[in-house]
Design an enzyme around this catalytic site. Structure first.
Site, PDB file in Angstrom:
ATOM      1  N   GLY A 142       4.282   6.396  45.553  1.00 59.41           N
ATOM      2  CA  GLY A 142       3.603   7.675  45.395  1.00 59.41           C
ATOM      3  C   GLY A 142       3.428   8.068  43.945  1.00 59.41           C
ATOM      4  O   GLY A 142       2.450   8.733  43.576  1.00 59.41           O
ATOM      5  N   ASP A 143       4.373   7.651  43.093  1.00 64.61           N
ATOM      6  CA  ASP A 143       4.260   7.935  41.657  1.00 64.61           C
ATOM      7  C   ASP A 143       2.979   7.353  41.080  1.00 64.61           C
ATOM      8  O   ASP A 143       2.241   8.021  40.341  1.00 64.61           O
ATOM      9  CB  ASP A 143       5.448   7.327  40.902  1.00 64.61           C
ATOM     10  CG  ASP A 143       6.731   8.105  41.081  1.00 64.61           C
ATOM     11  OD1 ASP A 143       6.665   9.295  41.440  1.00 64.61           O
ATOM     12  OD2 ASP A 143       7.806   7.531  40.854  1.00 64.61           O
ATOM     13  N   THR A 144       2.722   6.080  41.401  1.00 63.70           N
ATOM     14  CA  THR A 144       1.589   5.387  40.797  1.00 63.70           C
ATOM     15  C   THR A 144       0.264   5.933  41.304  1.00 63.70           C
ATOM     16  O   THR A 144      -0.687   6.115  40.534  1.00 63.70           O
ATOM     17  CB  THR A 144       1.696   3.878  41.068  1.00 63.70           C
ATOM     18  OG1 THR A 144       2.959   3.404  40.576  1.00 63.70           O
ATOM     19  CG2 THR A 144       0.589   3.120  40.364  1.00 63.70           C
TER      20      THR A 144
END
Length: 400
Positions: A173-175
């Protein structure tokens, strides 16, 4: 020339989400200066264990992925001398990029009004866990909590009867959220170019999670039914034998996604050496294929289990309908199509995923992540500081 060459980004951020936005901007040509704590640096540098995999020594992909192509400055923002350096950099920057929570932004004097007082034209971009408004806007979070769990994906892909939830790979989800943030910054740069007006850009893990799962959520809300994942081993579509997962002889899997089964059925039958199935009256039309999906799936399962994935890959090279091998992370690295498009690039001793946007059919040029504070002196010289002043700042602990 890359599209963001000449743009300077001042990044005051940690971990994966917001730094990955800086990595995308660096891929697009921006000069990204990563401000790190003068003593400890970005805590992500200490991340060695991800899931069952542990990295010993350097390079560490856990820091390289979200920080390639940047320059690092070790800075103590709590000291007046450090704040002065930060302001000098902000005056010379186009974008201020931060992951700090609202309370910390106020404490360190790096909130929107603080930075705009130094540079009124700067684009202020902030990544948060749960968004800039609402009762939880001051709370932090990670991709597992805000994107994966709360955004609906974890529950939507975890099959019924499975204890707990299916977890993501690291920084998933960060990327995605970081790429969203980079796109928002690029749009804000265009707006400023056209109107002279700078923007405050907000992207959250929660908002990105809702967006990534948006189609399923829209269908669910429209029908007032929760999205339920298929049970393990289920084929896929109950009305289309050519939309689902099939096992091969070597315990691998391939995925058919042919949404017009009537169009592709005969071609599939010829490719699996069963041309007689193309004339089988049970499967003569799309409507009959839908009605007899269970029978067709049984046949395809038996046939496809008779050869290895490599054999089917060779045979299906000329298959007209969309299909794909189900690949793990090592197999992704060996995929000829991925390599041909340079979606993975060699950077020093490791392979890194390139950010997905290409300009003029050219992959981004990736550089390694900087060592902690490796460019501090270089950046201070660019600010016009002489060596006696740089030594004073180092002795005062304002910079590393």
């Amino acid at each position: 020339m890359r599209p963001l060459e000449g743009i300077r980004v001042l990044e005051v951020a940690m971990y994966g989400f917001v730094p990955s936005a800086g990595a995308v901007l660096a891929d697009w040509g921006a000069d990204v200066i990563k401000v790190e704590h003068a003593v400890t640096g970005d805590p992500q540098r200490g991340l060695r264990q991800t899931g069952t995999l542990r990295v010993e020594g350097d390079p560490n992909p856990n820091i390289e992925h979200a920080n390639r192509g940047k320059r690092s400055l070790g800075l103590d923002m709590t000291r007046p001398e450090g704040k002065e350096v930060l302001h000098d950099l902000a005056r010379r920057s186009d974008v201020f990029l931060t992951s700090f929570l609202p309370g910390h932004r106020r404490r360190f004097g790096i909130d929107v009004d603080d930075i705009r007082a130094v540079n009124p034209r700067i684009i202020y971009a902030r990544g948060s866990a749960l968004g800039p408004r609402g009762p939880e806007s001051e709370k932090g979070g990670y991709d597992m909590t805000a994107f994966w769990a709360r955004g609906g994906t974890a529950a939507s892909i975890t099959p019924p009867g499975v204890e707990g939830m299916i977890s993501p790979t690291p920084a998933y989800g960060d990327t995605i959220s970081g790429t969203n943030l980079a796109g928002g910054i690029a749009a804000a740069l265009l707006r400023r170019e056209r109107t002279g007006e700078p923007s405050v850009v907000d992207v959250s893990l929660l908002g990105s999670g809702v967006w990534a799962n948006g189609q399923a959520t829209a269908v669910s809300l429209h029908l007032d039914k929760s999205w339920v994942a298929p049970v393990p081993g289920a084929h896929g579509s109950p009305v289309n034998p050519l939309s689902g997962i099939y096992a091969t002889a070597d315990d691998r899997y391939l995925a058919f996604v042919m949404l017009q089964p009537g169009k592709f059925w005969a071609d599939v039958c010829h490719h699996i050496d069963h041309p007689e199935l193309a004339d089988d009256p049970r499967f003569a039309t799309a409507e009959l294929l839908a009605a007899n999906t269970e029978e067709a799936v049984k046949i395809l399962r038996t046939v496809l289990a008779g050869r290895t994935l490599a054999e089917w890959t060779e045979r299906f090279a000329t298959l007209a309908g969309p299909w794909a091998p189900v690949q793990d992370t090592l197999q992704v690295g060996a995929d000829a199509q991925i390599r041909a498009n340079e979606y993975l690039l060699r950077v020093g001793e490791i392979d890194l995923a390139a950010s997905p946007v290409q300009f003029d059919t050219t992959a981004p040029a990736l550089g390694p992540a900087p060592e902690f504070a490796a460019q501090t002196e270089e950046i201070l010289v660019e600010l016009g500081l002489d060596w006696p002043r740089i030594i004073e700042l180092k002795e005062a602990g304002a910079v590393t």
